[in-house]
Motif scaffolding. Structure first.
Motif, PDB file in Angstrom:
ATOM      1  N   VAL A   1       0.823  -1.207   0.000  1.00  0.00           N
ATOM      2  CA  VAL A   1       0.000   0.000   0.000  1.00  0.00           C
ATOM      3  C   VAL A   1       0.865   1.269   0.000  1.00  0.00           C
ATOM      4  O   VAL A   1       0.394   2.323  -0.410  1.00  0.00           O
ATOM      5  CB  VAL A   1      -1.034  -0.020   1.150  1.00  0.00           C
ATOM      6  N   ILE A   2       2.101   1.147   0.388  1.00  0.00           N
ATOM      7  CA  ILE A   2       2.988   2.311   0.261  1.00  0.00           C
ATOM      8  C   ILE A   2       3.087   2.691  -1.222  1.00  0.00           C
ATOM      9  O   ILE A   2       2.869   3.834  -1.607  1.00  0.00           O
ATOM     10  CB  ILE A   2       4.387   2.020   0.863  1.00  0.00           C
ATOM     11  N   VAL A   3       3.396   1.707  -2.046  1.00  0.00           N
ATOM     12  CA  VAL A   3       3.492   2.007  -3.485  1.00  0.00           C
ATOM     13  C   VAL A   3       2.099   2.180  -4.097  1.00  0.00           C
ATOM     14  O   VAL A   3       1.859   3.097  -4.879  1.00  0.00           O
ATOM     15  CB  VAL A   3       4.284   0.899  -4.219  1.00  0.00           C
ATOM     16  N   GLY A   4       1.174   1.309  -3.703  1.00  0.00           N
ATOM     17  CA  GLY A   4      -0.166   1.354  -4.296  1.00  0.00           C
ATOM     18  C   GLY A   4      -0.901   2.649  -3.986  1.00  0.00           C
ATOM     19  O   GLY A   4      -1.578   3.204  -4.850  1.00  0.00           O
ATOM     20  N   HIS A   5      -0.746   3.152  -2.779  1.00  0.00           N
ATOM     21  CA  HIS A   5      -1.441   4.403  -2.451  1.00  0.00           C
ATOM     22  C   HIS A   5      -0.826   5.554  -3.250  1.00  0.00           C
ATOM     23  O   HIS A   5      -1.524   6.487  -3.637  1.00  0.00           O
ATOM     24  CB  HIS A   5      -1.404   4.684  -0.938  1.00  0.00           C
ATOM     25  N   ALA A   6       0.481   5.440  -3.510  1.00  0.00           N
ATOM     26  CA  ALA A   6       1.133   6.500  -4.294  1.00  0.00           C
ATOM     27  C   ALA A   6       0.552   6.557  -5.707  1.00  0.00           C
ATOM     28  O   ALA A   6       0.408   7.640  -6.276  1.00  0.00           O
ATOM     29  CB  ALA A   6       2.641   6.266  -4.339  1.00  0.00           C
TER      30      ALA A   6
ATOM     31  N   THR B   1      -7.214   3.942  -1.771  1.00  0.00           N
ATOM     32  CA  THR B   1      -6.670   4.470  -0.522  1.00  0.00           C
ATOM     33  C   THR B   1      -5.808   5.704  -0.814  1.00  0.00           C
ATOM     34  O   THR B   1      -5.870   6.708  -0.097  1.00  0.00           O
ATOM     35  CB  THR B   1      -5.849   3.376   0.195  1.00  0.00           C
ATOM     36  N   GLY B   2      -5.035   5.625  -1.880  1.00  0.00           N
ATOM     37  CA  GLY B   2      -4.198   6.760  -2.277  1.00  0.00           C
ATOM     38  C   GLY B   2      -5.028   7.948  -2.733  1.00  0.00           C
ATOM     39  O   GLY B   2      -4.692   9.104  -2.437  1.00  0.00           O
ATOM     40  N   ALA B   3      -6.123   7.679  -3.452  1.00  0.00           N
ATOM     41  CA  ALA B   3      -6.998   8.777  -3.878  1.00  0.00           C
ATOM     42  C   ALA B   3      -7.635   9.418  -2.648  1.00  0.00           C
ATOM     43  O   ALA B   3      -7.757  10.648  -2.563  1.00  0.00           O
ATOM     44  CB  ALA B   3      -8.061   8.266  -4.840  1.00  0.00           C
ATOM     45  N   ALA B   4      -8.009   8.602  -1.677  1.00  0.00           N
ATOM     46  CA  ALA B   4      -8.562   9.139  -0.426  1.00  0.00           C
ATOM     47  C   ALA B   4      -7.509   9.973   0.296  1.00  0.00           C
ATOM     48  O   ALA B   4      -7.797  11.040   0.846  1.00  0.00           O
ATOM     49  CB  ALA B   4      -9.037   8.001   0.477  1.00  0.00           C
ATOM     50  N   PHE B   5      -6.277   9.497   0.252  1.00  0.00           N
ATOM     51  CA  PHE B   5      -5.167  10.264   0.852  1.00  0.00           C
ATOM     52  C   PHE B   5      -5.069  11.636   0.192  1.00  0.00           C
ATOM     53  O   PHE B   5      -4.928  12.659   0.867  1.00  0.00           O
ATOM     54  CB  PHE B   5      -3.842   9.495   0.695  1.00  0.00           C
TER      55      PHE B   5
ATOM     56  N   ASN C   1      -6.046  -0.922   6.821  1.00  0.00           N
ATOM     57  CA  ASN C   1      -5.258  -0.510   7.984  1.00  0.00           C
ATOM     58  C   ASN C   1      -4.723   0.907   7.802  1.00  0.00           C
ATOM     59  O   ASN C   1      -4.835   1.754   8.698  1.00  0.00           O
ATOM     60  CB  ASN C   1      -4.108  -1.501   8.210  1.00  0.00           C
ATOM     61  N   MET C   2      -4.166   1.170   6.618  1.00  0.00           N
ATOM     62  CA  MET C   2      -3.626   2.518   6.378  1.00  0.00           C
ATOM     63  C   MET C   2      -4.738   3.569   6.414  1.00  0.00           C
ATOM     64  O   MET C   2      -4.591   4.630   7.031  1.00  0.00           O
ATOM     65  CB  MET C   2      -2.884   2.588   5.038  1.00  0.00           C
ATOM     66  N   ALA C   3      -5.844   3.263   5.756  1.00  0.00           N
ATOM     67  CA  ALA C   3      -6.949   4.222   5.711  1.00  0.00           C
ATOM     68  C   ALA C   3      -7.445   4.537   7.115  1.00  0.00           C
ATOM     69  O   ALA C   3      -7.786   5.672   7.439  1.00  0.00           O
ATOM     70  CB  ALA C   3      -8.086   3.669   4.865  1.00  0.00           C
ATOM     71  N   SER C   4      -7.457   3.524   7.956  1.00  0.00           N
ATOM     72  CA  SER C   4      -7.948   3.697   9.306  1.00  0.00           C
ATOM     73  C   SER C   4      -6.998   4.551  10.151  1.00  0.00           C
ATOM     74  O   SER C   4      -7.427   5.504  10.794  1.00  0.00           O
ATOM     75  CB  SER C   4      -8.159   2.329   9.954  1.00  0.00           C
ATOM     76  N   ILE C   5      -5.704   4.228  10.112  1.00  0.00           N
ATOM     77  CA  ILE C   5      -4.789   5.004  10.968  1.00  0.00           C
ATOM     78  C   ILE C   5      -4.649   6.443  10.476  1.00  0.00           C
ATOM     79  O   ILE C   5      -4.466   7.353  11.263  1.00  0.00           O
ATOM     80  CB  ILE C   5      -3.398   4.350  11.114  1.00  0.00           C
ATOM     81  N   PHE C   6      -4.771   6.654   9.162  1.00  0.00           N
ATOM     82  CA  PHE C   6      -4.678   8.026   8.627  1.00  0.00           C
ATOM     83  C   PHE C   6      -6.044   8.707   8.563  1.00  0.00           C
ATOM     84  O   PHE C   6      -6.152   9.824   8.073  1.00  0.00           O
ATOM     85  CB  PHE C   6      -4.042   8.023   7.228  1.00  0.00           C
ATOM     86  N   LYS C   7      -7.089   8.008   9.025  1.00  0.00           N
ATOM     87  CA  LYS C   7      -8.458   8.566   8.988  1.00  0.00           C
ATOM     88  C   LYS C   7      -8.814   9.101   7.602  1.00  0.00           C
ATOM     89  O   LYS C   7      -9.232  10.255   7.437  1.00  0.00           O
ATOM     90  CB  LYS C   7      -8.609   9.687  10.023  1.00  0.00           C
ATOM     91  N   LEU C   8      -8.617   8.275   6.610  1.00  0.00           N
ATOM     92  CA  LEU C   8      -8.829   8.728   5.232  1.00  0.00           C
ATOM     93  C   LEU C   8     -10.308   8.689   4.867  1.00  0.00           C
ATOM     94  O   LEU C   8     -11.055   7.827   5.350  1.00  0.00           O
ATOM     95  CB  LEU C   8      -8.025   7.853   4.267  1.00  0.00           C
ATOM     96  N   PRO C   9     -10.727   9.592   3.970  1.00  0.00           N
ATOM     97  CA  PRO C   9     -12.124   9.611   3.532  1.00  0.00           C
ATOM     98  C   PRO C   9     -12.381   8.529   2.485  1.00  0.00           C
ATOM     99  O   PRO C   9     -12.522   8.831   1.296  1.00  0.00           O
ATOM    100  CB  PRO C   9     -12.285  11.016   2.960  1.00  0.00           C
ATOM    101  N   ALA C  10     -12.413   7.294   2.920  1.00  0.00           N
ATOM    102  CA  ALA C  10     -12.574   6.172   2.004  1.00  0.00           C
ATOM    103  C   ALA C  10     -13.774   5.336   2.425  1.00  0.00           C
ATOM    104  O   ALA C  10     -14.088   5.235   3.617  1.00  0.00           O
ATOM    105  CB  ALA C  10     -11.318   5.306   2.013  1.00  0.00           C
ATOM    106  N   VAL C  11     -14.442   4.753   1.433  1.00  0.00           N
ATOM    107  CA  VAL C  11     -15.517   3.793   1.700  1.00  0.00           C
ATOM    108  C   VAL C  11     -15.187   2.524   0.914  1.00  0.00           C
ATOM    109  O   VAL C  11     -15.051   2.574  -0.309  1.00  0.00           O
ATOM    110  CB  VAL C  11     -16.896   4.345   1.283  1.00  0.00           C
ATOM    111  N   TYR C  12     -15.002   1.452   1.624  1.00  0.00           N
ATOM    112  CA  TYR C  12     -14.667   0.175   0.994  1.00  0.00           C
ATOM    113  C   TYR C  12     -15.949  -0.632   0.840  1.00  0.00           C
ATOM    114  O   TYR C  12     -16.588  -0.979   1.843  1.00  0.00           O
ATOM    115  CB  TYR C  12     -13.635  -0.576   1.837  1.00  0.00           C
ATOM    116  N   ILE C  13     -16.336  -0.876  -0.391  1.00  0.00           N
ATOM    117  CA  ILE C  13     -17.593  -1.569  -0.643  1.00  0.00           C
ATOM    118  C   ILE C  13     -17.304  -2.950  -1.218  1.00  0.00           C
ATOM    119  O   ILE C  13     -16.827  -3.093  -2.352  1.00  0.00           O
ATOM    120  CB  ILE C  13     -18.488  -0.755  -1.601  1.00  0.00           C
ATOM    121  N   CYS C  14     -17.564  -3.937  -0.395  1.00  0.00           N
ATOM    122  CA  CYS C  14     -17.331  -5.320  -0.820  1.00  0.00           C
ATOM    123  C   CYS C  14     -18.602  -5.869  -1.456  1.00  0.00           C
ATOM    124  O   CYS C  14     -19.639  -5.967  -0.809  1.00  0.00           O
ATOM    125  CB  CYS C  14     -16.930  -6.172   0.379  1.00  0.00           C
ATOM    126  N   GLU C  15     -18.510  -6.210  -2.717  1.00  0.00           N
ATOM    127  CA  GLU C  15     -19.637  -6.828  -3.407  1.00  0.00           C
ATOM    128  C   GLU C  15     -19.483  -8.335  -3.229  1.00  0.00           C
ATOM    129  O   GLU C  15     -18.737  -8.976  -3.973  1.00  0.00           O
ATOM    130  CB  GLU C  15     -19.600  -6.463  -4.892  1.00  0.00           C
TER     131      GLU C  15
END
Lengths: 323, 320
Positions: free
Chosen positions: A62-67, B124-128, B158-172
């Motif tokens: 996710v380090i690379v993927g989020h980038a 996750t990156g777009a939310a970042f 995990n990353m989205a949660s610790i960074f409090k990112l504005p993301a919605v993960y929708i599992c179909e």
């Protein structure tokens, strides 16, 4: 000009670009308060704050993927993969996402991102922390690969990598981090895709990059004592590769030795040799030589590791075989 | 019902458009006019439709190999999509991406994706980026039950949660990772249970009920826009067709298939609209006709378009 180490040079490149553009941020393992595994990012956290110098979990994918996502959404991330040996953990994000997105989307995405990582043996770090895997990356169209050898190039190539609108993998050599040299002050950019003649010569062309540039220069010095004039070409950027510089040099020398720290089979040396065979066969008056690591993992023992690494002596020997 | 008539009708229109787009794709694929792989979303339309109804062009989504529904629901243009399926120069990706790689970055569509689970880090990156730029935009990540077993799922949530990112993960959750039933690929019934491991809200809803999806995603998007962090929403649903066109789906119990086909999300909504007298049968017939017309026009556009020129082979590898 000022004296700087390689690590100070690359850090200066980052600092200057980050000051200019608030869309640039850095994320990776221990890049924040810790200052990077080898001190590469020391002081950046204090200067730019935790919003721009970001410690991540140990999550290379996710380090690379989020980038990739952040770059597609308009930011200019610099992310760190602590050792290039860990690249397998995030290879899909490099191979199938970062490198392919622009092409797959018909040119409608731009991915300005830098992946910083370290390579290199010689520090007793053994098989999983010492490799030179640049050829994994140069085989992937869509990414650029940079491997500086000097403090000045470390700075100038970093600036160019950050400014480039493509994914760039910037590979630092662990053994060079403390290496000192003259570095231009202020903004300094070394264009990607342009080789540098690190020493001029007339009898043989030695192509080497990263730490091997210094072995090649030492070899050239030793060869000069024996009356052989070696030209040392440092491509600096491996993708895109500046083939013209190599071919032009061969017009003078007619002999080519390629030196890389990576293992021989499938290494970039084979590609350069093939390129010269295709486009410069008539320029050659001797078979092309490669001086590389042997086809085995990097050993731990200092004694074995010293023998594993290509060296000044091995380069001198290879050159002398051509005369 | 609290939802406006316009909104309900737009749900219905979007779902019909997705359905007809794909039914047409089946026909064209069978006739050999569309090359490559086609992964159909038929049966799952309520998820993309209900979710994307909460988003604007400034919000991002990442999609999957089964992406037509997400793209249409997020505003993707039918003619450009169809032309891409044909591999034509006028397609979204100039014919260089195909069904699995359609994107429209200006609409916040960061691509369908041929790698299962690869959209999770990208979303996750777009939310970042949304948070970094201090916008109130959000990033919605669509993925399947199979992708929830990838390491990308863990690292991203995990990353989205610790960074409090504005993301919605929708599992179909369509119950199958290709041919492998959920019972064989995870030891839990509800994938939303996994949200607890990341300290984020998780919920499981009926993915064939477009209103339920709309309402659940609305809350998650609101939370994300406020800066309260990501959520995981599991939508239980069912793909009517094989994993890809040509897969006969022998691994599915025919009875179960029958049960789920009866729960077709479009029929469910249609019944509700009629029951609450939101529309008449005549209006429904008219909407269906209109949707068919849009698809026919898209096919016509695609068929009349040219193949990419040969020099396109080497363009767009690098920017600049």
């Amino acid at each position: 000009m000022t004296q700087m180490s390689y690590v100070e040079g690359l850090r200066d490149g980052i600092r200057i670009e980050m000051k200019k553009d608030s869309n640039i941020y850095m994320a990776g393992e221990d890049v924040g308060i810790f200052g990077g595994c080898f001190g590469q990012t020391a002081g950046l956290f204090q200067e730019f704050g935790g919003e721009r110098i970001i410690d991540t979990p140990i999550s290379e994918t996710v380090i690379v993927g989020h980038a990739v996502g952040a770059a597609a959404a308009g930011l200019r991330p610099i992310v760190e993969i602590m050792f290039i040996d860990f690249i397998g953990v995030c290879m899909d994000e490099i191979l199938n996402q970062a490198a392919k997105m622009r092409y797959m989307f018909g040119g409608k995405a731009k991915l300005p991102m830098v992946i910083r990582t370290t390579c290199g043996a010689g520090v007793g770090a053994a098989a999983q922390h010492s490799q030179s895997l640049e050829a994994f990356l140069t085989h992937i169209p869509g990414i650029k690969v940079v491997m500086p050898a000097t403090p000045a190039d470390a700075k100038g190539l970093m600036a160019a990598a950050i400014r480039d609108d493509n994914p760039v993998v910037y590979i630092e050599h662990k053994g060079l981090l403390g290496f000192k040299g003259e570095v231009p002050e202020g903004e300094y950019v070394v264009p990607l895709g342009k080789a540098d003649i690190k020493r001029e010569g007339t009898d043989v062309t030695i192509v080497a990059w990263s730490a091997m540039v210094h072995q090649a220069l030492a070899a050239a010095e030793a060869l000069a004592q024996e009356g052989i004039s070696a030209e040392v070409i440092d491509p600096r950027t491996l993708a895109p590769f500046d083939k013209d510089s190599v071919l032009q040099s061969l017009e003078k020398t007619g002999k080519l030795v390629i030196v890389h720290e990576a293992v021989k089979t499938g290494g970039l040396g084979g590609e350069i040799a093939a390129l010269v065979a295709d486009e410069g066969f008539d320029l050659l008056d001797a078979p092309i030589k490669r001086v590389t690591a042997p086809d085995c993992p990097v050993p731990f023992s200092s004694y074995l590791e010293a023998h594993y690494l290509p060296s000044q002596d091995k380069i001198v020997k290879a050159v002398k075989e051509m005369f | 019902m609290e939802i406006t008539k316009e909104k309900l009708l737009s749900f219905y229109e979007t779902m019909l458009t997705i359905r007809y787009f794909e039914e047409k794709a089946v026909e064209l694929f069978a006739a050999g006019q569309i090359p490559g792989f086609v992964h159909l979303y038929i049966g799952e339309e309520a998820v993309a439709t209900g979710a994307c109804a909460n988003l604007t062009d400034k919000d991002y989504i990442t999609s999957t190999h089964r992406g037509h529904g997400h793209l249409i629901a997020k505003g993707g243009k039918l003619d450009l999509m169809m032309a891409e399926l044909f591999g034509k120069a006028s397609g979204y990706c100039k014919g260089k991406g195909g069904s699995m790689h359609i994107a429209d970055v200006n609409l916040g569509i960061l691509g369908a994706n041929g790698i299962v689970g690869a959209g999770q880090p990208i979303a996750t990156g777009a939310a970042f980026a949304c948070k970094y730029k201090k916008t109130d935009a959000v990033s919605v990540c669509f993925f399947g039950d199979g992708a929830s077993n990838r390491g990308t799922f863990h690292e991203s949530l995990n990353m989205a949660s610790i960074f409090k990112l504005p993301a919605v993960y929708i599992c179909e959750n369509n119950m199958y990772g290709i041919s492998n039933n959920q019972k064989n690929h995870m030891n839990i019934n509800d994938i939303s249970d996994r949200a607890a491991a990341y300290g984020m809200p998780g919920m499981t809803i009926d993915g064939n009920d477009v209103i339920a999806v709309y309402e659940a995603v609305k809350e998650a998007v609101k939370r994300a826009r406020k800066g309260d962090g990501p959520s995981l929403i599991e939508c239980k649903t069912w793909r009517h067709r094989g994993h890809f066109e040509g897969d006969p789906g022998v691994y599915k119990d025919p009875k179960e298939q029958e049960t789920w086909v009866k729960k077709d999300p479009i029929i469910k909504l249609e019944e509700k609209l009629l029951e609450h007298k939101v529309v008449t049968k005549e209006e429904i017939a008219h909407l269906q006709e209109e949707a068919h017309g849009k698809i026919e026009a898209a096919v016509e556009f695609a068929k009349n378009s040219k193949d990419p020129s040969l020099d396109e082979l080497l363009t767009d590898v690098y920017a600049g």
